[in-house]
Every structure is written in structure tokens, then in C-alpha cells.
Design a protein around this motif. Structure first.
Motif, PDB file in Angstrom:
ATOM      1  N   TYR A 192       0.929  -1.241   0.100  1.00 41.53           N
ATOM      2  CA  TYR A 192       0.075  -0.160  -0.041  1.00 41.53           C
ATOM      3  C   TYR A 192       0.937   1.408  -0.028  1.00 41.53           C
ATOM      4  N   ALA A 193       2.024   1.251   0.867  1.00 44.56           N
ATOM      5  CA  ALA A 193       3.001   2.362   0.770  1.00 44.56           C
ATOM      6  C   ALA A 193       3.321   2.686  -0.677  1.00 44.56           C
ATOM      7  N   GLN A 194       3.719   1.508  -1.471  1.00 43.50           N
ATOM      8  CA  GLN A 194       4.351   1.729  -2.757  1.00 43.50           C
ATOM      9  C   GLN A 194       3.252   2.182  -3.702  1.00 43.50           C
ATOM     10  N   ILE A 195       2.099   2.030  -3.488  1.00 47.13           N
ATOM     11  CA  ILE A 195       0.813   2.350  -4.208  1.00 47.13           C
ATOM     12  C   ILE A 195       0.834   4.148  -4.022  1.00 47.13           C
ATOM     13  N   ASP A 196       0.867   4.505  -2.811  1.00 41.03           N
ATOM     14  CA  ASP A 196       0.636   5.686  -2.474  1.00 41.03           C
ATOM     15  C   ASP A 196       1.787   6.480  -2.921  1.00 41.03           C
ATOM     16  N   TYR A 197       3.331   5.974  -2.954  1.00 42.27           N
ATOM     17  CA  TYR A 197       4.037   6.862  -3.414  1.00 42.27           C
ATOM     18  C   TYR A 197       4.239   6.707  -5.029  1.00 42.27           C
ATOM     19  N   SER A 198       3.302   5.813  -5.563  1.00 43.51           N
ATOM     20  CA  SER A 198       3.347   5.876  -6.925  1.00 43.51           C
ATOM     21  C   SER A 198       2.019   6.572  -7.612  1.00 43.51           C
ATOM     22  N   SER A 199       1.246   6.884  -6.585  1.00 43.99           N
ATOM     23  CA  SER A 199       0.224   7.918  -6.833  1.00 43.99           C
ATOM     24  C   SER A 199       0.492   9.349  -6.930  1.00 43.99           C
ATOM     25  N   GLN A 200       1.670   9.729  -6.904  1.00 49.14           N
ATOM     26  CA  GLN A 200       1.967  11.232  -7.023  1.00 49.14           C
ATOM     27  C   GLN A 200       1.186  11.789  -8.308  1.00 49.14           C
ATOM     28  N   PHE A 201       0.918  13.005  -8.328  1.00 47.88           N
ATOM     29  CA  PHE A 201       0.533  13.867  -9.492  1.00 47.88           C
ATOM     30  C   PHE A 201       1.805  14.624  -9.930  1.00 47.88           C
ATOM     31  N   PRO A 202       2.109  14.627 -11.357  1.00 43.91           N
ATOM     32  CA  PRO A 202       3.125  15.365 -11.659  1.00 43.91           C
ATOM     33  C   PRO A 202       2.902  16.878 -11.437  1.00 43.91           C
ATOM     34  N   ASP A 203       4.250  17.591 -11.524  1.00 40.41           N
ATOM     35  CA  ASP A 203       4.356  19.022 -11.380  1.00 40.41           C
ATOM     36  C   ASP A 203       3.331  19.764 -12.136  1.00 40.41           C
ATOM     37  N   ALA A 204       2.822  20.625 -11.542  1.00 41.30           N
ATOM     38  CA  ALA A 204       1.944  21.513 -12.634  1.00 41.30           C
ATOM     39  C   ALA A 204       2.908  22.170 -13.790  1.00 41.30           C
ATOM     40  N   PRO A 205       2.021  22.368 -14.787  1.00 42.76           N
ATOM     41  CA  PRO A 205       3.058  23.036 -15.762  1.00 42.76           C
ATOM     42  C   PRO A 205       3.523  24.549 -15.393  1.00 42.76           C
ATOM     43  N   THR A 206       4.381  24.915 -16.155  1.00 46.34           N
ATOM     44  CA  THR A 206       5.044  26.392 -15.729  1.00 46.34           C
ATOM     45  C   THR A 206       3.894  27.319 -16.431  1.00 46.34           C
ATOM     46  N   ILE A 207       3.196  28.335 -15.949  1.00 47.98           N
ATOM     47  CA  ILE A 207       2.171  29.324 -16.390  1.00 47.98           C
ATOM     48  C   ILE A 207       3.199  30.541 -16.921  1.00 47.98           C
ATOM     49  N   THR A 208       2.888  30.828 -18.049  1.00 43.78           N
ATOM     50  CA  THR A 208       3.557  31.842 -18.709  1.00 43.78           C
ATOM     51  C   THR A 208       2.762  33.088 -18.977  1.00 43.78           C
ATOM     52  N   GLU A 209       2.692  34.191 -18.460  1.00 37.90           N
ATOM     53  CA  GLU A 209       1.799  35.351 -18.654  1.00 37.90           C
ATOM     54  C   GLU A 209       2.128  36.098 -19.975  1.00 37.90           C
ATOM     55  N   VAL A 210       0.986  36.152 -20.636  1.00 41.16           N
ATOM     56  CA  VAL A 210       1.055  36.449 -21.731  1.00 41.16           C
ATOM     57  C   VAL A 210      -0.140  37.856 -22.078  1.00 41.16           C
ATOM     58  N   THR A 211       0.274  38.735 -22.978  1.00 46.06           N
ATOM     59  CA  THR A 211      -0.604  39.993 -23.070  1.00 46.06           C
ATOM     60  C   THR A 211      -1.026  40.046 -24.480  1.00 46.06           C
ATOM     61  N   MET A 212      -2.163  40.730 -24.868  1.00 46.63           N
ATOM     62  CA  MET A 212      -2.438  40.789 -26.105  1.00 46.63           C
ATOM     63  C   MET A 212      -2.816  42.298 -26.297  1.00 46.63           C
ATOM     64  N   SER A 213      -2.368  43.011 -27.401  1.00 43.60           N
ATOM     65  CA  SER A 213      -2.524  44.266 -27.904  1.00 43.60           C
ATOM     66  C   SER A 213      -3.591  44.224 -28.382  1.00 43.60           C
ATOM     67  N   ASN A 214      -3.922  45.754 -28.687  1.00 42.16           N
ATOM     68  CA  ASN A 214      -5.387  46.146 -29.326  1.00 42.16           C
ATOM     69  C   ASN A 214      -5.411  45.432 -30.708  1.00 42.16           C
ATOM     70  N   ASP A 215      -4.055  45.474 -31.450  1.00 46.60           N
ATOM     71  CA  ASP A 215      -3.983  45.025 -32.673  1.00 46.60           C
ATOM     72  C   ASP A 215      -4.028  43.299 -32.654  1.00 46.60           C
ATOM     73  N   GLY A 216      -4.095  42.629 -31.683  1.00 45.30           N
ATOM     74  CA  GLY A 216      -4.350  41.362 -31.724  1.00 45.30           C
ATOM     75  C   GLY A 216      -2.923  40.623 -31.413  1.00 45.30           C
ATOM     76  N   THR A 217      -1.812  41.459 -31.251  1.00 44.73           N
ATOM     77  CA  THR A 217      -0.656  40.786 -31.075  1.00 44.73           C
ATOM     78  C   THR A 217      -0.267  40.269 -29.612  1.00 44.73           C
ATOM     79  N   ILE A 218       0.108  39.073 -29.621  1.00 47.16           N
ATOM     80  CA  ILE A 218       0.226  38.349 -28.371  1.00 47.16           C
ATOM     81  C   ILE A 218       1.592  38.336 -28.044  1.00 47.16           C
ATOM     82  N   THR A 219       2.253  38.919 -26.744  1.00 42.07           N
ATOM     83  CA  THR A 219       3.429  38.846 -26.237  1.00 42.07           C
ATOM     84  C   THR A 219       3.616  38.314 -24.944  1.00 42.07           C
ATOM     85  N   GLN A 220       4.619  37.701 -24.626  1.00 44.65           N
ATOM     86  CA  GLN A 220       5.143  36.880 -23.461  1.00 44.65           C
ATOM     87  C   GLN A 220       5.740  37.979 -22.406  1.00 44.65           C
TER      88      GLN A 220
END
Length: 220
Positions: A192-220
Motif C-alpha cells: 500500500y505504501a508503494q501504491i501511495d508513493y506511485s500515485s503522485q501527481f506530476p508537477d503543474a506546468p509552468t504558467i507563462t503570462e501573456v498579453t494581447m495588444s489592441n491589434d491582436g498581437t500576443i506577447t509573453q
């Protein structure tokens, strides 16, 4: 019509059952170094953190429903430790009793103490030398040995010892079976301990902040 069974005569002995030799029990609080293969050690617990897949596979159409349950591996391990302590006590008590029986079974049913065994070393005799009048009314006397032993026979003591040996063999079997069950419970906790250790969730993906200008251009 079945034959009438033969009724043994009063005081006769039944043929003794085959004797057994009770084993000497040993105790070990670990079993990883077992060389004869009787025990299997618990599973090795490894921590492997899963990696998030780039392309998520679609979920199956029918996901089986599994009822939720909980298990506290710490409580299981604590119980196993208590069982190991009790088993250690049982093994010591068994071996102590086995030693006592081995040192007493040769005479304990025939004399009150080992000191009561005669000079011939045989606990089933009580020979004394007495004088007797060879010819009554004369002064002709002689010596002769008289055996006044009146205890149980050798055959009866052999049966009694056989019964003792079988009881001790049964006791050793019970201790061994409880030990094997304790190992199985410990293995389940590790699984059961092995199952518990093997049930970890992966790290959350890195969130990159983006902005969109009035003309629709997306920049990070």
C-alpha cells in the motif's frame, strides 16, 4: 453385518502413535537476509515522480467506478511491531518449555525428583538389598535384591512423552503460522505504501503570462 470391534482389556495400552521431534524455534526481527528462501521480504519502495505527457491521451469511454477506501499504513506497521513483540515472547517461552521437557521427560513420570533415581540410574526400578531367612526356623540367612518400583511402566511413559511432543509440535506450528501471517500483513502495508508513493501527481506546468495588444498581437 460389520464385525464387532475388539474391546481392549482393562489396563491395556493402545499401540503408541508415531513420535515426533519438536523443533527448536529461532527468532529474527528482520528477514531480508534470509538464505533458505522460506520468507519473502517486502517490496522495495521507490519514489518515481511521473512526468506530464505533452499530448494528453483521451480518456476511455467507460471509466470503472471504484469505491473509495482508506488504509493507515502507520497503524498497520504499529500492529506488526506489537505482533513481533508477542511472537518473540512466544518463541522464548516455547524454547524454555521444550528444554524443560527434554531434561525431565526421562524420569518425571516415574519418580518424584531426579535425586530419587537409584544407583543403577534407571528411574523405572527401585532395587534394594534385603536379607531373608533361607530356611525358616534356622540361622541360615542370605541377601537378595527386591524391586519395589510401583510407578507407571516404560510403555506408558513412552506414550505420555509422545503426547507431549505432539502438543509442542502443534504449538510450534501455531507460532510459525502466526509469524507467516504477520509477514503477510507487513508485506501488504509495504505494498500500500508503494501504491501511495506511485500515485503522485506530476508537477503543474509552468504558467507563462501573456498579453494581447489592441491589434491582436500576443506577447509573453
Amino acid at each position: 453385518m460389520s464385525p464387532t470391534p475388539e474391546v481392549p482389556a482393562v489396563g491395556s495400552l493402545q499401540p503408541p502413535a508415531a513420535d515426533v521431534t519438536p523443533p527448536e524455534l529461532t527468532f529474527s526481527e528482520t528477514w531480508e537476509d534470509d538464505k533458505d528462501g522460506r520468507w519473502q521480504s517486502g517490496p522495495t519502495i521507490t519514489v518515481e515522480k511521473p512526468e506530464a505527457a505533452e499530448d494528453q491521451e483521451p480518456l476511455p469511454d467507460n471509466i470503472p467506478y471504484v469505491h473509495a477506501f482508506t488504509i493507515n499504513t502507520g497503524d498497520v506497521v504499529d500492529t506488526v511491531k506489537l505482533a513481533i513483540g508477542d511472537l518473540k515472547t512466544a518463541v522464548t517461552a516455547y524454547n524454555t518449555h521444550k528444554g524443560y521437557v527434554s531434561s525431565h521427560e526421562g524420569w518425571v513420570f516415574s519418580v518424584a525428583s531426579k535425586e530419587d533415581i537409584g544407583a543403577d540410574g534407571d528411574p523405572f526400578t527401585n532395587v534394594t538389598t534385603e536379607t531373608y531367612n533361607v530356611t525358616p526356623g534356622t540361622d541360615e540367612w542370605a541377601l537378595h535384591d527386591v524391586d519395589s518400583y510401583a510407578g507407571p511402566s516404560r510403555e506408558l511413559v513412552e506414550q505420555l512423552n509422545t503426547y507431549q511432543h505432539k502438543i509442542m509440535m502443534s504449538a510450534s506450528d501455531v507460532i510459525t503460522l502466526v509469524s507467516q501471517f504477520t509477514l503477510a500483513v507487513d508485506g501488504a502495508a509495504q505494498a500500500y505504501a508503494q501504491i501511495d508513493y506511485s500515485s503522485q501527481f506530476p508537477d503543474a506546468p509552468t504558467i507563462t503570462e501573456v498579453t494581447m495588444s489592441n491589434d491582436g498581437t500576443i506577447t509573453q
